[in-house]
Motif scaffolding. Structure first.
Motif, PDB file in Angstrom:
ATOM      1  N   UNK A 151       0.836  -1.195   0.000  1.00 56.55           N
ATOM      2  CA  UNK A 151       0.000   0.000   0.000  1.00 56.55           C
ATOM      3  C   UNK A 151       0.873   1.248   0.000  1.00 56.55           C
ATOM      4  N   UNK A 152       0.278   2.346  -0.442  1.00 57.92           N
ATOM      5  CA  UNK A 152       0.840   3.676  -0.297  1.00 57.92           C
ATOM      6  C   UNK A 152      -0.308   4.553   0.169  1.00 57.92           C
ATOM      7  N   UNK A 153      -0.196   5.133   1.360  1.00 57.55           N
ATOM      8  CA  UNK A 153      -1.349   5.755   2.005  1.00 57.55           C
ATOM      9  C   UNK A 153      -0.997   7.102   2.620  1.00 57.55           C
ATOM     10  N   UNK A 154      -2.043   7.919   2.787  1.00 56.30           N
ATOM     11  CA  UNK A 154      -1.921   9.173   3.522  1.00 56.30           C
ATOM     12  C   UNK A 154      -2.195   8.895   4.993  1.00 56.30           C
ATOM     13  N   UNK A 155      -1.331   9.392   5.858  1.00 56.12           N
ATOM     14  CA  UNK A 155      -1.493   9.164   7.283  1.00 56.12           C
ATOM     15  C   UNK A 155      -1.293  10.478   8.044  1.00 56.12           C
ATOM     16  N   UNK A 156      -1.491  10.407   9.343  1.00 54.64           N
ATOM     17  CA  UNK A 156      -1.247  11.564  10.207  1.00 54.64           C
ATOM     18  C   UNK A 156       0.223  11.922  10.296  1.00 54.64           C
ATOM     19  N   UNK A 157       1.087  11.076   9.746  1.00 53.62           N
ATOM     20  CA  UNK A 157       2.522  11.363   9.726  1.00 53.62           C
ATOM     21  C   UNK A 157       3.072  11.375   8.311  1.00 53.62           C
ATOM     22  N   UNK A 158       2.212  11.728   7.355  1.00 50.98           N
ATOM     23  CA  UNK A 158       2.633  11.819   5.967  1.00 50.98           C
ATOM     24  C   UNK A 158       2.358  10.540   5.194  1.00 50.98           C
ATOM     25  N   UNK A 159       2.844  10.517   3.952  1.00 51.84           N
ATOM     26  CA  UNK A 159       2.647   9.356   3.092  1.00 51.84           C
ATOM     27  C   UNK A 159       3.534   8.201   3.549  1.00 51.84           C
ATOM     28  N   UNK A 160       2.937   7.027   3.655  1.00 47.47           N
ATOM     29  CA  UNK A 160       3.676   5.833   4.067  1.00 47.47           C
ATOM     30  C   UNK A 160       3.380   4.681   3.117  1.00 47.47           C
ATOM     31  N   UNK A 161       4.351   3.812   2.983  1.00 50.72           N
ATOM     32  CA  UNK A 161       4.210   2.586   2.190  1.00 50.72           C
ATOM     33  C   UNK A 161       4.518   1.390   3.077  1.00 50.72           C
ATOM     34  N   UNK A 170      -1.848   7.080  11.723  1.00 49.14           N
ATOM     35  CA  UNK A 170      -3.183   6.568  11.438  1.00 49.14           C
ATOM     36  C   UNK A 170      -3.468   6.777   9.956  1.00 49.14           C
ATOM     37  N   UNK A 171      -3.796   5.715   9.268  1.00 47.84           N
ATOM     38  CA  UNK A 171      -4.079   5.772   7.832  1.00 47.84           C
ATOM     39  C   UNK A 171      -5.469   6.369   7.598  1.00 47.84           C
ATOM     40  N   UNK A 172      -5.555   7.299   6.651  1.00 53.60           N
ATOM     41  CA  UNK A 172      -6.837   7.852   6.216  1.00 53.60           C
ATOM     42  C   UNK A 172      -7.249   7.116   4.939  1.00 53.60           C
ATOM     43  N   UNK A 173      -8.107   6.128   5.091  1.00 55.81           N
ATOM     44  CA  UNK A 173      -8.497   5.262   3.972  1.00 55.81           C
ATOM     45  C   UNK A 173      -9.934   5.573   3.553  1.00 55.81           C
ATOM     46  N   UNK A 174     -10.161   6.823   3.146  1.00 58.21           N
ATOM     47  CA  UNK A 174     -11.523   7.271   2.835  1.00 58.21           C
ATOM     48  C   UNK A 174     -12.157   6.453   1.712  1.00 58.21           C
ATOM     49  N   UNK A 175     -11.369   6.000   0.761  1.00 61.17           N
ATOM     50  CA  UNK A 175     -11.902   5.208  -0.359  1.00 61.17           C
ATOM     51  C   UNK A 175     -12.175   3.764   0.043  1.00 61.17           C
ATOM     52  N   UNK A 176     -11.600   3.338   1.158  1.00 60.43           N
ATOM     53  CA  UNK A 176     -11.756   1.950   1.594  1.00 60.43           C
ATOM     54  C   UNK A 176     -10.900   0.960   0.826  1.00 60.43           C
ATOM     55  N   UNK A 177      -9.997   1.459  -0.011  1.00 54.78           N
ATOM     56  CA  UNK A 177      -9.191   0.561  -0.856  1.00 54.78           C
ATOM     57  C   UNK A 177      -8.311  -0.373  -0.030  1.00 54.78           C
ATOM     58  N   UNK A 178      -7.615   0.179   0.948  1.00 57.95           N
ATOM     59  CA  UNK A 178      -6.729  -0.653   1.762  1.00 57.95           C
ATOM     60  C   UNK A 178      -7.550  -1.567   2.663  1.00 57.95           C
ATOM     61  N   UNK A 179      -8.632  -1.042   3.228  1.00 57.17           N
ATOM     62  CA  UNK A 179      -9.497  -1.862   4.080  1.00 57.17           C
ATOM     63  C   UNK A 179     -10.046  -3.056   3.311  1.00 57.17           C
ATOM     64  N   UNK A 204      10.841  -4.665  18.625  1.00 58.83           N
ATOM     65  CA  UNK A 204      11.094  -4.482  17.191  1.00 58.83           C
ATOM     66  C   UNK A 204       9.841  -4.397  16.359  1.00 58.83           C
ATOM     67  N   UNK A 205       8.753  -3.886  16.948  1.00 59.84           N
ATOM     68  CA  UNK A 205       7.465  -3.872  16.271  1.00 59.84           C
ATOM     69  C   UNK A 205       6.885  -2.462  16.244  1.00 59.84           C
ATOM     70  N   UNK A 206       6.442  -2.031  15.077  1.00 62.21           N
ATOM     71  CA  UNK A 206       5.799  -0.739  14.906  1.00 62.21           C
ATOM     72  C   UNK A 206       4.276  -0.915  14.915  1.00 62.21           C
ATOM     73  N   UNK A 207       3.574   0.192  15.130  1.00 65.21           N
ATOM     74  CA  UNK A 207       2.110   0.205  15.119  1.00 65.21           C
ATOM     75  C   UNK A 207       1.621   1.095  13.976  1.00 65.21           C
ATOM     76  N   UNK A 208       0.551   0.652  13.317  1.00 64.06           N
ATOM     77  CA  UNK A 208      -0.067   1.446  12.263  1.00 64.06           C
ATOM     78  C   UNK A 208      -1.574   1.230  12.333  1.00 64.06           C
ATOM     79  N   UNK A 209      -2.332   2.310  12.510  1.00 61.56           N
ATOM     80  CA  UNK A 209      -3.786   2.228  12.612  1.00 61.56           C
ATOM     81  C   UNK A 209      -4.437   2.651  11.303  1.00 61.56           C
ATOM     82  N   UNK A 210      -5.712   2.299  11.146  1.00 61.36           N
ATOM     83  CA  UNK A 210      -6.458   2.656   9.935  1.00 61.36           C
ATOM     84  C   UNK A 210      -7.934   2.777  10.248  1.00 61.36           C
TER      85      UNK A 210
END
Length: 221
Positions: free
Chosen positions: A24-34, A107-116, A74-80
């Protein structure tokens, strides 16, 4: 029997344990992330139904509290969720103002629901637009190692998710399995022998932690 709706029929299959996590490539509260940004690190990727809701707020407080422990392992967190990035920002600020807790993970902003949809986070019988409480534990090779689903009404145990990450990493390091309720420092399970001769040798060794040929505990490490 009820027939699936048209929308449900065309939802992609979620990634299963042992399969590559969908890119994925997504817009988040901390910028674009992949997804590739997390290569070499473990990742807990979790969805929540909506910002500014009470159950989700309790979960975010729990994740914020245990965020350092995830990092130590060694684990990161990513919400959506399918809310906008502006709603995410406002909610994060409100959590800090109301509860004094900083949400340091994106936190991922998945308004289109594509990643979900790609991750199977949408359950049409629950909601056509909001994600359920899904959790994907993704390892440092970007392979899905565990999947959890909770309904919208029921908050998750973040301590259990942390325990799961620790158990999986122990399995990878030592080539062992972990028993029910295992915690770091507890004994682990040695793989069962694969021949009759090996089973007999194990029993004859007289190890008190070997209760039977197929059930052998040992200290990790």
């Amino acid at each position: 029997m009820d027939q699936p709706t048209v929308a449900a029929a065309f939802l992609p299959s979620p990634p299963r344990i042992g399969e590559p996590a969908p890119a994925f490539e997504v817009e988040t509260t901390q910028g674009t992330l992949r997804l590739d940004d997390y290569a070499g690190s473990w990742l807990v990727f979790f969805s929540h139904p909506a910002d500014f809701t009470p159950v989700c707020t309790t979960e975010f407080l729990a994740f914020a509290n245990l965020s350092p422990a995830f990092k130590e392992n060694g684990c990161e967190l990513l919400a959506l969720s399918t809310d906008s990035v502006y709603a995410h920002i406002a909610w994060v600020r409100a959590i800090e103002a109301t509860f004094g807790a900083r949400i340091t993970f994106p936190i991922v902003a998945d308004a289109s629901g594509e990643v979900a949809r790609a991750y199977g986070m949408l359950m049409p019988r629950e909601s056509a637009t909001e994600a359920v409480r899904a959790v994907f534990v993704i390892d440092d090779r970007q392979v899905v190692r565990a999947v959890l689903y909770y309904p919208m009404t029921t908050g998750r145990s973040v301590e259990e998710i942390l325990r799961l990450v620790r158990a999986l990493r122990t399995t990878d390091r030592h080539g062992v399995a972990t028993p029910a309720g295992w915690l770091p420092g507890d004994k682990v399970i040695v793989s069962p022998p694969r021949t009759v001769e090996m089973a007999e040798e194990r029993v004859k060794a007289g190890d008190p932690d070997c209760r039977d040929w197929y059930f052998h505990l040992k200290s990790p490490g």
